[in-house]
Design a protein around this motif. Structure first.
Motif, mmCIF file in Angstrom:
data_model
loop_
_atom_site.group_PDB
_atom_site.id
_atom_site.type_symbol
_atom_site.label_atom_id
_atom_site.label_comp_id
_atom_site.label_asym_id
_atom_site.label_seq_id
_atom_site.Cartn_x
_atom_site.Cartn_y
_atom_site.Cartn_z
ATOM 1 N N GLN A 21 -5.795 5.294 -7.296
ATOM 2 C CA GLN A 21 -4.565 4.718 -6.792
ATOM 3 C C GLN A 21 -4.644 3.198 -6.820
ATOM 4 O O GLN A 21 -5.543 2.604 -6.250
ATOM 5 C CB GLN A 21 -4.301 5.185 -5.352
ATOM 6 C CG GLN A 21 -4.011 6.649 -5.256
ATOM 7 C CD GLN A 21 -3.807 7.070 -3.805
ATOM 8 O OE1 GLN A 21 -4.152 6.352 -2.875
ATOM 9 N NE2 GLN A 21 -3.250 8.243 -3.624
ATOM 10 N N GLN A 24 -0.393 -0.814 -3.747
ATOM 11 C CA GLN A 24 1.053 -0.795 -3.818
ATOM 12 C C GLN A 24 1.593 -2.211 -3.643
ATOM 13 O O GLN A 24 1.157 -2.944 -2.754
ATOM 14 C CB GLN A 24 1.592 0.125 -2.730
ATOM 15 C CG GLN A 24 3.031 0.482 -2.886
ATOM 16 C CD GLN A 24 3.459 1.533 -1.871
ATOM 17 O OE1 GLN A 24 2.860 1.679 -0.836
ATOM 18 N NE2 GLN A 24 4.491 2.263 -2.212
ATOM 19 N N CYS A 26 4.117 -4.743 -2.330
ATOM 20 C CA CYS A 26 5.029 -4.749 -1.186
ATOM 21 C C CYS A 26 5.471 -6.169 -0.863
ATOM 22 O O CYS A 26 4.835 -7.133 -1.266
ATOM 23 C CB CYS A 26 4.353 -4.136 0.040
ATOM 24 S SG CYS A 26 3.923 -2.395 -0.153
ATOM 25 N N CYS A 88 8.440 -1.823 -0.426
ATOM 26 C CA CYS A 88 7.381 -1.567 -1.411
ATOM 27 C C CYS A 88 7.956 -0.922 -2.666
ATOM 28 O O CYS A 88 8.945 -0.184 -2.597
ATOM 29 C CB CYS A 88 6.322 -0.625 -0.820
ATOM 30 S SG CYS A 88 5.436 -1.323 0.587
ATOM 31 N N ALA A 89 7.316 -1.202 -3.796
ATOM 32 C CA ALA A 89 7.683 -0.539 -5.040
ATOM 33 C C ALA A 89 7.318 0.934 -4.922
ATOM 34 O O ALA A 89 6.270 1.286 -4.373
ATOM 35 C CB ALA A 89 6.946 -1.182 -6.218
ATOM 36 N N ALA A 90 8.214 1.790 -5.409
ATOM 37 C CA ALA A 90 7.996 3.241 -5.396
ATOM 38 C C ALA A 90 8.502 3.785 -6.726
ATOM 39 O O ALA A 90 9.634 4.245 -6.822
ATOM 40 C CB ALA A 90 8.715 3.889 -4.222
#
Length: 149
Positions: A21, A24, A26, A88-90
């Motif tokens: 992962q 993220q 944000c 946040c990017a999703a």
């Protein structure tokens, strides 16, 4: 002996998902939000365009006490909801998650909204070109355009 092999491999197996992962991306300020969205002139006030009651929601994005806020005001009715959070990017979208303590539901919020978001949740923001934005939450979504007034 087999048990020893499993125990030796366990730390390696447990570290794989964490390593796979990526961190993220944000934003917790307006400057960071515009950087995350890739638009230094991203509008901070949006008006709903697809409502059926003639009273559009107006969404404002602002900073207050070092936190990013989304404020939803129902025209002629008042505060619908206000939430502190981090955007946040999703995937292709962006989302802001909030807890029950981070959201404030106003007098314009109906019982369905109170039920859906009162315990926490998320708003998903999807850019639909340069001048349209879809904002969605559990059981609700709206299409917005930049507010010019």
């Amino acid at each position: 002996m087999r048990r020893n092999h499993v125990l030796l491999c366990l730390p390696l197996l447990l570290s794989l998902p964490a390593a796979a992962q990526a961190p993220q991306a944000c934003a917790k300020t307006i400057v960071e939000l515009r950087r995350l969205l890739g638009d230094p002139a991203f509008p901070l006030k949006w008006e709903e365009t697809g409502m059926d009651d003639g009273k559009p929601l107006v969404v404002s994005m602002r900073e207050h006490d070092g936190a990013l806020f989304l404020e939803f005001v129902k025209t002629q009715e008042g505060l619908w909801a206000e939430s502190a959070g981090v955007v946040c990017a999703a995937g292709a979208d962006f989302e802001t998650r909030f807890t029950a303590e981070q959201i404030r539901l106003g007098p314009a919020a109906g019982w369905a909204l109170r039920y859906a978001l009162g315990g926490g949740g998320k708003f998903t923001l999807t850019q639909l070109g340069a001048d349209r934005l879809r904002i969605a939450a559990s059981g609700w979504s709206g299409t917005f355009s930049p507010r010019t007034k």
